[in-house]
Design an enzyme around this catalytic site. Structure first.
Site, PDB file in Angstrom:
ATOM      1  N   ASP A 145       0.852  -1.185   0.000  1.00  0.00           N
ATOM      2  CA  ASP A 145       0.000   0.000   0.000  1.00  0.00           C
ATOM      3  C   ASP A 145       0.888   1.235   0.000  1.00  0.00           C
ATOM      4  OD1 ASP A 145      -2.470   1.493   0.312  1.00  0.00           O
ATOM      5  OD2 ASP A 145      -3.248  -0.298   1.285  1.00  0.00           O
ATOM      6  N   ASP A 205      -3.161   4.717  -2.344  1.00  0.00           N
ATOM      7  CA  ASP A 205      -4.271   5.229  -1.554  1.00  0.00           C
ATOM      8  C   ASP A 205      -4.706   6.606  -2.060  1.00  0.00           C
ATOM      9  OD1 ASP A 205      -5.881   4.875   0.966  1.00  0.00           O
ATOM     10  OD2 ASP A 205      -4.839   6.729   1.507  1.00  0.00           O
ATOM     11  N   GLU A 246      -6.437   3.961  -6.005  1.00  0.00           N
ATOM     12  CA  GLU A 246      -7.742   4.186  -5.384  1.00  0.00           C
ATOM     13  C   GLU A 246      -8.198   5.584  -5.798  1.00  0.00           C
ATOM     14  OE1 GLU A 246      -9.791   4.103  -0.951  1.00  0.00           O
ATOM     15  OE2 GLU A 246      -7.813   5.001  -1.220  1.00  0.00           O
ATOM     16  N   HIS A 258     -11.162  -3.254   3.049  1.00  0.00           N
ATOM     17  CA  HIS A 258     -11.000  -2.846   4.455  1.00  0.00           C
ATOM     18  C   HIS A 258     -11.833  -1.621   4.817  1.00  0.00           C
ATOM     19  CE1 HIS A 258      -8.340  -0.267   2.171  1.00  0.00           C
ATOM     20  NE2 HIS A 258      -8.278   0.556   3.199  1.00  0.00           N
ATOM     21  N   ASP A 259     -12.365  -0.903   3.819  1.00  0.00           N
ATOM     22  CA  ASP A 259     -13.179   0.284   4.062  1.00  0.00           C
ATOM     23  C   ASP A 259     -14.669   0.043   3.822  1.00  0.00           C
ATOM     24  OD1 ASP A 259     -11.169   2.059   4.810  1.00  0.00           O
ATOM     25  OD2 ASP A 259     -10.748   2.670   2.746  1.00  0.00           O
TER      26      ASP A 259
END
Length: 555
Positions: free
Chosen positions: A98, A200, A254, A327-328
């Protein structure tokens, strides 16, 4: 369409804090992941995406990084990380890290220097502005985590921008020295053997010059001035040219708020930016006008319409990432399937969708055993900063109804995805010998890896079959997608075609049987490739509740 390993891969996302704890402190760690690598190999995945493991004070569970080139103490050491990389590579699995470079932690050395004085060499690594008259904030942007996006720093009397938590100041990508420092850091990891980067909120790195306010309200959104900003493509192309192009590396960005047209610009093969993006349009299908916490019923017409638009939009240029949870996001079987009577069947149906659309499938830990959302009875059990900030803003300060907001948290809270991985039916699901950092979903005694691996008809073994099929059948990767039955209320149907081979995919999104009226030319079915009821029904004109069937067509 060029062939590439990242198009053919299946990616498995690990949220390290919740995957496996090796030392009994209740927090998942690198040695814990290492102890479960044989499980990932058995599943058959090609790439592991590791959510952040860098040094961090953990204000936002590792997405606030204080040292990009070291490992968080709770997770282990750089030596542990190197052992993990070697263990993955030995098993033929690649590692995607990440990359969080829109913001850092306020405890990063750069920010510590930046806030110390207005003339510090690192001052311009972040976005500082003086307040307006009467001490007003520089503009009315709001933080994605609630409240204003500006924090007054008393040392210099100026405000810094934080689109997320106040402990996550935004980096100033307008500064070429900052960009070079980030490229050097990325090179550090790629030289260590990292195979991929998930970036991210990467489309937030360019802000509109002047940072104008959004509307007239005291607190506006601001997204139109920082999502897909004016220099974002220039910055990504520069990063590609200076770093990424020098390695055989997989990249996914993302990109909240990105349209199909934006995605083509980010991922077009001739543009040399990214390979694919995570878009969020389908993740907003059950959000009302005021955002994600206004939970509204979704229909298959809406969900299918969004997925179809992206399939068609990126058919010739760009590439789709396929996911329904991470994860979100809440657990996909609770959100898009039926986590009660039809949990196993609907989890398999959704898996069929993700692995037979065109794009790269992403599996989020626990998805492969059909883990579900959790309903903690009291707010104190929740840990997520976004959830707690929202509750404070809406209930404590705003007077909203506690039960209404708690139900929204049950549906959409990020902790749904973060409850620890359910390995077996023993205490704490085999995740830890200590007290878990976040409580477990109480259903772990019925839903766990040990049970799933032992049951040949489990969700886990269905995933193994889908992944194996993808490796053996290029049509699943490169086949052309074509929608069928676009008006059906409950069935998502499409074909995939490659050269002279054609597959038919039928998916029932409801808990009652549905009739199917297919065109005559699709009636010649040679065989059932895979189905979630185990065997083909003698009557293909009716789909059983949540049934998924993939058929090879031909005379």
């Amino acid at each position: 369409m060029k062939k590439a390993f990242w198009k053919e891969a299946v990616v498995y996302q690990i949220y390290p804090r919740s995957f496996m704890d090796s030392n009994g402190d209740g927090i998942g760690d690198l040695k814990g992941i290492i102890s479960r690598l044989d499980y990932l190999q058995q599943l058959g995945v090609d790439v592991v995406w590791l959510s952040p493991v860098y040094k961090s004070p953990n204000d936002d569970n590792g997405y606030d990084i204080s040292d990009y080139e070291d490992i968080m103490d709770e997770f282990g050491t750089l030596q542990d990380w190197e052992e993990l990389l070697e263990g993955l590579h030995t098993r033929g699995i690649k590692l995607m890290m990440d990359l969080v470079i829109n913001h850092s932690s306020d405890e990063h050395a750069w920010f510590v220097e930046s806030r110390s004085s207005k003339d510090n060499p690192y001052r311009d690594y972040y976005i500082w502005r003086p307040g307006g008259p009467d001490g007003k904030r520089p503009n009315n942007w709001s933080s994605i985590f609630s409240g204003p996006a500006w924090e007054l720093d008393e040392t210099t009397g100026e405000y810094y921008l934080h689109l997320f938590s106040r402990k996550q100041p935004d980096l100033n990508w307008e500064n070429p020295q900052l960009r070079e420092a980030l490229y050097k850091m990325i090179t550090f990891w790629l030289d260590k053997g990292v195979d991929g980067l998930r970036m991210d909120v990467i489309n937030l790195i360019s802000k509109t010059p002047g940072l104008p306010s959004s509307g007239d309200a005291e607190l506006g959104g601001g997204g139109e001035y920082y999502m897909n900003g004016p220099r974002v493509h220039e910055f990504l192309h520069e990063m590609n040219q200076k770093v990424l192009s020098k390695y055989d590396v997989m990249t996914v960005g993302e990109t909240p708020g990105a349209s199909v047209e934006d995605a083509i610009l980010y991922t077009g093969e001739d543009r040399e930016e990214l390979q694919m993006v995570f878009q969020f349009e389908h993740m907003d299908v059950d959000s009302g006008p005021s955002g994600k916490w206004e939970v509204t019923p979704w229909t298959l017409h809406q969900l299918r319409g969004i997925l179809h638009k992206w399939q068609v939009g990126l058919a010739e240029q760009g590439w789709n990432s396929l996911y329904l949870n991470n994860h979100d996001q809440p657990r996909m079987v609770s959100r898009f399937g039926n986590d009660g009577e039809y949990r196993v069947i609907s989890a398999k149906m959704l898996a069929t969708l993700l692995h037979t659309l065109k794009g790269t499938p992403y599996i989020y830990q626990g998805e492969e055993i059909g883990m579900t959302n959790v309903k903690f009875p009291v707010l104190e059990y929740y840990q997520d900063i976004e959830t707690l900030n929202m509750y404070r803003e809406k209930v404590t300060e705003g007077g909203a109804d506690h039960e209404t907001i708690l139900n929204a948290i049950y549906a959409k809270g990020r902790d749904n995805a973060r409850t620890p991985m359910q390995w077996d039916g023993s205490t704490n699901a085999g995740f830890t010998t200590g007290t878990p950092w976040l409580r477990l979903n109480p259903n772990y005694s019925e839903i766990n890896v040990e049970q799933a691996v032992a049951d040949p008809d489990s969700v886990f073994h269905y995933y193994r079959k889908l992944i194996a099929l993808r490796k053996e059948n290029p049509i699943m990767v490169y086949g052309e997608y074509k929608l069928l039955l676009p008006e059906h209320d409950n069935i998502y149907a499409y074909t995939r075609t490659l050269d002279d081979e054609q597959w038919l995919v039928l998916l029932n999104f409801s808990d009652v049987a549905q009739s199917v009226d297919l065109p005559k030319e699709l009636a010649a079915v040679k065989e059932l490739v895979i189905g979630n009821y185990g065997e083909a029904s003698s009557d293909r004109s009716v789909l059983r509740p949540y049934e998924a069937g993939v058929y090879r067509l031909g005379k």
